[in-house]
Enzyme design. Sequence first.
Site, PDB file in Angstrom:
ATOM      1  N   SER A   1      -8.067  -0.549  -2.828  1.00 42.17           N
ATOM      2  CA  SER A   1      -8.559   0.964  -2.666  1.00 42.17           C
ATOM      3  C   SER A   1      -9.426   1.497  -3.620  1.00 42.17           C
ATOM      4  CB  SER A   1      -7.231   1.975  -2.596  1.00 42.17           C
ATOM      5  OG  SER A   1      -6.351   1.694  -1.620  1.00 42.17           O
TER       6      SER A   1
ATOM      7  N   ASP B   1      -3.952  -0.386  -7.359  1.00 39.88           N
ATOM      8  CA  ASP B   1      -4.401  -0.891  -5.867  1.00 39.88           C
ATOM      9  C   ASP B   1      -6.057  -1.036  -6.053  1.00 39.88           C
ATOM     10  OD1 ASP B   1      -5.007  -1.402  -3.601  1.00 39.88           O
ATOM     11  OD2 ASP B   1      -4.165   0.324  -2.412  1.00 39.88           O
TER      12      ASP B   1
ATOM     13  N   ARG C   1       0.950  -1.373  -0.101  1.00 41.80           N
ATOM     14  CA  ARG C   1      -0.066  -0.120   0.143  1.00 41.80           C
ATOM     15  C   ARG C   1       0.869   1.218  -0.015  1.00 41.80           C
ATOM     16  NH1 ARG C   1      -5.293  -1.865   1.774  1.00 41.80           N
ATOM     17  NH2 ARG C   1      -6.257  -0.384   0.620  1.00 41.80           N
TER      18      ARG C   1
ATOM     19  N   GLN D   1      -0.298   2.851  -5.515  1.00 41.54           N
ATOM     20  CA  GLN D   1      -1.964   3.426  -5.686  1.00 41.54           C
ATOM     21  C   GLN D   1      -2.541   3.139  -6.943  1.00 41.54           C
ATOM     22  OE1 GLN D   1      -1.834   7.103  -3.428  1.00 41.54           O
ATOM     23  NE2 GLN D   1      -3.322   6.810  -2.037  1.00 41.54           N
TER      24      GLN D   1
ATOM     25  N   TYR E   1      -2.231  -0.915   8.853  1.00 44.21           N
ATOM     26  CA  TYR E   1      -3.284  -1.724   9.387  1.00 44.21           C
ATOM     27  C   TYR E   1      -3.454  -1.494  10.855  1.00 44.21           C
ATOM     28  CZ  TYR E   1      -3.199  -3.027   4.347  1.00 44.21           C
ATOM     29  OH  TYR E   1      -3.500  -3.504   3.136  1.00 44.21           O
TER      30      TYR E   1
END
Length: 348
Positions: free
Chosen positions: A123, A120, A112, A117, A217
């Site tokens: 997401s 991803d 991440r 991004q 996380y």
Amino acid sequence: MTLSVGIAPHDVTQEPRVALVPEVVTKLVKQGWQVYVPQGAGGAASCPDAAYAAAGATLLGAKDLAKTKLTVALGLNLPAKLPYAEAAVAIGLGSSPAAGAASSLALQKLPRTTRAQAMDVLSSQANLGGYAAALAVAHHLPRLLPALSTAAGSTKPAKVLILGVGVAGLQAIATARRLGAAVSAFDIRPEVAEQIKSLGAKVVEVDGPTAEGKGGYAGALDAAGLQQLQEKLAPFVAQSDGVITTAQVPGKAAPVLVSAVAVAAMQPGSVVVDMAAASGGNVAGTKAGAVVQTANGITLVGETNWPGTLAQTASRFWAQNMANLLAVMVKDGQLSLEDELVQAMVVA
Ligand code: NAD
């Protein structure tokens, strides 16, 4: 060498999204990719076969698949065995290697990081899921979300509580706010407070356990910590017209944040959307894949594929993630798995 990419066929009645959309096929064809699409693959995502053909893809029937060799096979949840004759690489959201592929990549293992991004899918899909969950609260609530003053009376904004403020939770906050609700939110990671405030929502502060995990996380709470958290959250749940829960802990069952006692204390007509229903659920009593009513008139929504309810947009975002990933998998016109982001996803 011509590089070829194909969509792995799937049951579109179970999974409406599709891994490539015609708009992205056009871009890939311009970059020199040969693109294969199983007939009907985009049918549930508003992408008809004719649009793929117009974009330059080759449509394949079931018999053609078995004869076609690919450079890269793409899917949402790849079948255990690829129907293609052979593929150098298979990419899917799932960590089991696909038989018939020399290498398998699991998209949920993508780091991440800022550079990752653009590829991803967790997401891009969670963002849409958060939006869909907020709409579900509006849809199931028997009352208005915004304040309204009319000659027939006035209403106050509905109170919506978001539990778990990652990608989905942030979009749920933003969407519920745009719909006019009074929004508050809680996450076990205290650093999220600033993001909650920046979206115009109230931070729910509980004097309870915290659980910081690795890589941004959350970590898992033990049974006592979880019970303490449930008790601290219960009064906030009871005051809410709508609750959206998104809490996940990587590699673990989702934590139960809303107990049966907390649900029983809610007002009739209130709605709880449990976005973690597929991974065990954040809410006592939710049923995965179903909408249930409790004895005290609370609606518990356990839909398990929120981005799939927005299959057209979700597929567009997914496909663009795939195109960005394919771009880092080509070096000097050849397939290459050397990039560190790709390496992190290799499962076989
Ligand atoms: P996720 O789906 O793993 O979890 C959703 C949320 O649930 C998280 O915010 C988590 O803290 C929360 N949660 C877990 N246990 C909880 C509990 N007991 N009580 C309350 N909340 C609980 O999260 P995600 O959306 O995948 O995001 C995970 C992290 O990755 C976040 O820090 C996010 O900002 C980050 N991220 C970074 C990038 C990037 O820079 N490329 C992209 C996406 C996400």
